[in-house]
Design a protein around this motif. Sequence first.
Motif, short mmCIF file in Angstrom:
data_model
loop_
_atom_site.label_atom_id
_atom_site.label_comp_id
_atom_site.label_asym_id
_atom_site.label_seq_id
_atom_site.Cartn_x
_atom_site.Cartn_y
_atom_site.Cartn_z
N ARG A 159 -5.58 1.73 -6.81
CA ARG A 159 -6.35 1.02 -5.86
C ARG A 159 -5.63 1.01 -4.44
O ARG A 159 -6.23 1.04 -3.33
CB ARG A 159 -7.05 -0.33 -6.24
CG ARG A 159 -8.18 -0.21 -7.26
CD ARG A 159 -8.97 -1.67 -7.02
NE ARG A 159 -8.10 -2.66 -7.70
CZ ARG A 159 -7.90 -3.00 -9.02
NH1 ARG A 159 -8.50 -2.37 -9.80
NH2 ARG A 159 -7.01 -3.97 -9.10
N LYS A 160 -4.20 0.75 -4.79
CA LYS A 160 -3.38 0.85 -3.56
C LYS A 160 -2.80 2.16 -3.06
O LYS A 160 -1.96 2.27 -2.38
CB LYS A 160 -2.26 -0.22 -3.78
CG LYS A 160 -2.57 -1.76 -3.86
CD LYS A 160 -1.27 -2.43 -4.30
CE LYS A 160 -1.80 -4.26 -4.49
NZ LYS A 160 -2.12 -4.62 -3.06
N GLY A 161 -3.32 2.97 -3.79
CA GLY A 161 -2.89 4.43 -3.41
C GLY A 161 -1.91 5.14 -3.99
O GLY A 161 -1.34 6.09 -3.59
N LEU A 192 0.75 -1.20 -0.17
CA LEU A 192 -0.18 0.09 0.06
C LEU A 192 0.89 1.32 -0.08
O LEU A 192 1.80 1.27 0.68
CB LEU A 192 -0.88 0.04 1.25
CG LEU A 192 -1.93 -1.09 1.12
CD1 LEU A 192 -2.81 -1.09 2.62
CD2 LEU A 192 -2.85 -1.16 0.11
N ASN A 231 -5.43 6.78 4.82
CA ASN A 231 -6.74 6.65 4.95
C ASN A 231 -7.16 5.75 6.05
O ASN A 231 -7.97 5.70 6.70
CB ASN A 231 -7.54 6.14 3.59
CG ASN A 231 -8.90 6.01 3.65
OD1 ASN A 231 -9.65 6.87 4.04
ND2 ASN A 231 -9.47 4.72 3.08
N GLU A 232 -6.45 4.44 6.09
CA GLU A 232 -6.44 3.49 7.09
C GLU A 232 -6.11 3.94 8.58
O GLU A 232 -6.96 3.75 9.49
CB GLU A 232 -5.36 2.50 6.62
CG GLU A 232 -5.99 1.46 5.34
CD GLU A 232 -5.05 0.05 5.14
OE1 GLU A 232 -5.62 -0.85 4.71
OE2 GLU A 232 -4.03 0.15 5.88
N ARG A 235 -1.11 7.33 0.39
CA ARG A 235 -2.50 7.68 0.50
C ARG A 235 -3.41 6.60 0.97
O ARG A 235 -4.43 6.96 1.98
CB ARG A 235 -2.81 8.15 -1.05
CG ARG A 235 -4.36 8.66 -1.02
CD ARG A 235 -4.45 9.60 -2.24
NE ARG A 235 -4.54 8.50 -3.64
CZ ARG A 235 -4.97 8.71 -4.53
NH1 ARG A 235 -5.14 10.08 -4.92
NH2 ARG A 235 -5.32 7.93 -5.53
N ALA A 236 -3.30 5.65 0.54
CA ALA A 236 -4.06 4.43 1.26
C ALA A 236 -3.88 4.14 2.69
O ALA A 236 -4.64 3.78 3.45
CB ALA A 236 -3.81 3.20 0.30
#
Length: 232
Positions: free
Chosen positions: A182-184, A119, A126-127, A122-123
Amino acid sequence: MAGRRARTGRGWDASPSRAGDDTAAPRARRGRRGRIEESDPEAPPAAPRDEGELAREICLRQLAVRPRTRAELAGALAKRGISEEVSAEVLDRYDEVGIIDDAAFARAWVSSRHAGRGLARRALANELRQRGVDGEVASEALGELDEETEAETARALVERKLRTARGEPDAVFRRLVAMLARKGYPPGVAIRAVKDALAAQSAEAAEFAEQIDADALADAEGELDRDGRAAG
């Protein structure tokens, strides 16, 4: 006859009469696993559990599964009906002794999720936000993941996917860029990683990669991404 014991179907019954007999043994009940347990009708009721003790037990059970942020533990306590006052008292104490450490949690989360799932920042941001980590604390942890490391990870992800990828180069290109998104990964990082990997794969893929203007495409993708976030 008086004094003669009554005959029952299973033999002589010498037990005392139950009706009105104060000397009879306490009533028995069948406990777990079928065992007979005696209940004392005069035993005092069990004392209610201390709220602080219950809060600590809930926290320790949560932490036994995986490390938790303060916000996650506070949410678990609220769901179990623990008051805010007791919750704050217990969590403050855990902060003091180091059982809760959001900064250490964030650093470990970034390292583990980047290495294990690939990841990007960015991802990961978010987490961390979803787990209640303060923005400044999250930014500090994410700062340990530099752009060079992120780009290397993106390239490694693409190369691994390319080993089993099927289809025309343009279709493969789109799928891999979408996977990194999708992984940021930012558009520029994703597009360059896929272009470089395709160029090294085969003559046909290299020819296709040569036609890709990574900078122009990244700018276009970036604008679409910004527009989408603004609309959301």
